[in-house]
Design an enzyme around this catalytic site. Structure first.
Site, short mmCIF file in Angstrom:
data_model
loop_
_atom_site.label_atom_id
_atom_site.label_comp_id
_atom_site.label_asym_id
_atom_site.label_seq_id
_atom_site.Cartn_x
_atom_site.Cartn_y
_atom_site.Cartn_z
N MET A 139 -11.68 -5.18 6.00
CA MET A 139 -10.81 -4.22 6.70
C MET A 139 -10.43 -4.79 8.06
SD MET A 139 -10.20 -1.63 4.73
CE MET A 139 -9.18 -0.76 5.93
N SER A 187 0.86 -1.19 0.00
CA SER A 187 0.00 0.00 0.00
C SER A 187 0.90 1.23 0.00
CB SER A 187 -0.89 0.01 1.24
OG SER A 187 -1.45 1.31 1.39
N MET A 244 -8.82 8.77 -0.35
CA MET A 244 -9.62 9.26 0.79
C MET A 244 -10.12 10.68 0.49
SD MET A 244 -7.29 7.99 3.96
CE MET A 244 -6.46 6.39 3.95
N HIS A 259 -1.53 -1.41 -4.10
CA HIS A 259 -2.77 -0.93 -3.48
C HIS A 259 -2.71 0.59 -3.32
CE1 HIS A 259 -6.32 -1.54 -0.87
NE2 HIS A 259 -5.80 -0.62 -0.07
N HIS A 272 -8.55 1.59 -3.83
CA HIS A 272 -9.46 1.46 -2.69
C HIS A 272 -10.13 2.81 -2.45
CE1 HIS A 272 -9.65 0.54 1.96
NE2 HIS A 272 -10.83 0.74 1.43
N ASP A 320 -4.71 3.95 -1.96
CA ASP A 320 -5.79 4.40 -1.07
C ASP A 320 -6.26 5.80 -1.43
OD1 ASP A 320 -6.09 2.23 0.82
OD2 ASP A 320 -4.05 2.69 1.47
N MET A 377 -12.12 5.13 -0.52
CA MET A 377 -12.70 5.46 0.79
C MET A 377 -13.36 6.83 0.63
SD MET A 377 -9.62 4.04 3.17
CE MET A 377 -8.50 3.96 1.78
N ASP A 404 -6.86 -5.80 4.68
CA ASP A 404 -6.16 -4.51 4.64
C ASP A 404 -6.09 -3.88 6.03
OD1 ASP A 404 -5.13 -2.04 3.89
OD2 ASP A 404 -6.92 -1.39 2.80
C1 DX5 Z 1 -6.18 2.24 5.72
C2 DX5 Z 1 -5.79 1.86 4.32
C3 DX5 Z 1 -4.72 0.84 4.22
C4 DX5 Z 1 -3.39 1.26 4.81
C5 DX5 Z 1 -2.79 0.07 5.48
O1 DX5 Z 1 -7.30 3.04 5.69
O2 DX5 Z 1 -6.91 1.37 3.61
O3 DX5 Z 1 -4.55 0.39 2.88
O4 DX5 Z 1 -2.49 1.73 3.86
O5 DX5 Z 1 -1.67 0.47 6.13
P1 DX5 Z 1 -0.93 -0.42 7.22
O6 DX5 Z 1 -0.44 -1.65 6.53
O7 DX5 Z 1 0.17 0.49 7.68
O8 DX5 Z 1 -1.93 -0.71 8.31
ZN ZN Z 2 -6.57 0.37 1.65
#
Ligand code: DX5
Ligand code: ZN
Length: 224
Positions: A136, A7, A36, A32, A65, A34, A67, A174
């Site tokens: 999650m 990620s 947000m 991956h 992903h 993310d 969010m 994740d």
């Molecule tokens: C959290 C993200 C994850 C995050 C995981 O909201 O969706 O993808 O990057 O990070 P680690 O592996 O540090 O928990």
């Molecule tokens: Zn994620």
């Protein structure tokens, strides 16, 4: 085959291309990403232009992903930007079946994500539609959080349901995965294991990725 998905949330954004090249060299096939929006989760990351730039520097698949509160509006933009597979949260999709089919018709794999407080049973009616399900194992929004063990119970339930129904969807996890728990995460039945800070916040992310991949694969072998 179980795969580790780095990620990039935990990467150094000023050296993103370089950091992606490191994990790709170590064998990562899927990155991956993310996204947000400051609404669904209390944090911001990046939009389609950044995904477009990443697309140009890697051959790896991009697992995006979302969010965000309005995935129906923005998923097509991320697919045009180069996303190969797109995850939407069950919690923000009143018309989940339609959203998943829309993502597939735009040319990407469609995945659904459930938060730690969302039961697996809420997905029962779309399991024959999805390409993959993400459980999650932290509350979304930030990297570096502590793994919530109940996620393993949910992964096992999904793996069992998949077998009962004779389906093929992949199971992803994740959040909070590290060298210490990656073996039990693999054994629970995950196909794709996302990990951010446990790779990029180490002195040698390439070696850490390889070790993580080795531990996950080894966990599934029967030792005699
Ligand atoms: C959290 C993200 C994850 C995050 C995981 O909201 O969706 O993808 O990057 O990070 P680690 O592996 O540090 O928990
Ligand atoms: Zn994620």
């Amino acid at each position: 085959m179980v795969e580790i998905l780095p990620s990039i949330l935990a990467a150094d954004f000023a050296r993103l291309g370089e950091q992606i090249a490191v994990v790709e060299r170590a064998g990562a096939n899927i990155i991956h990403v993310d996204i947000m929006d400051g609404h669904f989760v209390p944090n911001f990351t990046m939009g389609p232009p950044v995904v477009e730039s990443i697309r140009k520097v890697t051959k790896a698949k991009l697992d995006v992903h979302l969010m965000i509160t309005d995935p129906d509006k923005y998923a097509p933009l991320f697919i045009q930007a180069g996303a190969d597979q797109v995850l939407v949260h069950q919690e923000v999709c009143p018309h989940l079946d339609r959203t998943l089919r829309m993502i597939q018709s735009e040319g990407a794999l469609a995945g659904v994500v459930i938060n730690p407080s969302t039961p697996v049973a809420t997905l029962d009616e779309v399991l024959d539609v999805v390409d993959y399900v993400l459980v999650m194992s932290v509350n979304p929004g930030f990297g570096g959080q502590k793994f919530i063990p109940n996620a393993l119970k949910k992964v096992k339930a999904l793996a069992m349901r998949r077998k009962e129904l004779g389906l093929q969807f992949r199971i992803e996890i994740d959040g909070g995965v590290s060298l210490d728990n990656v073996a039990s995460v693999a054994r629970a039945g995950c196909d794709w294991i996302v990990t951010g800070s446990s790779i990029f916040h180490t002195p040698d992310p390439e070696a850490t990725f390889r070790e993580m991949q080795y531990l996950a694969g080894d966990a599934l072998l029967v030792h005699i």
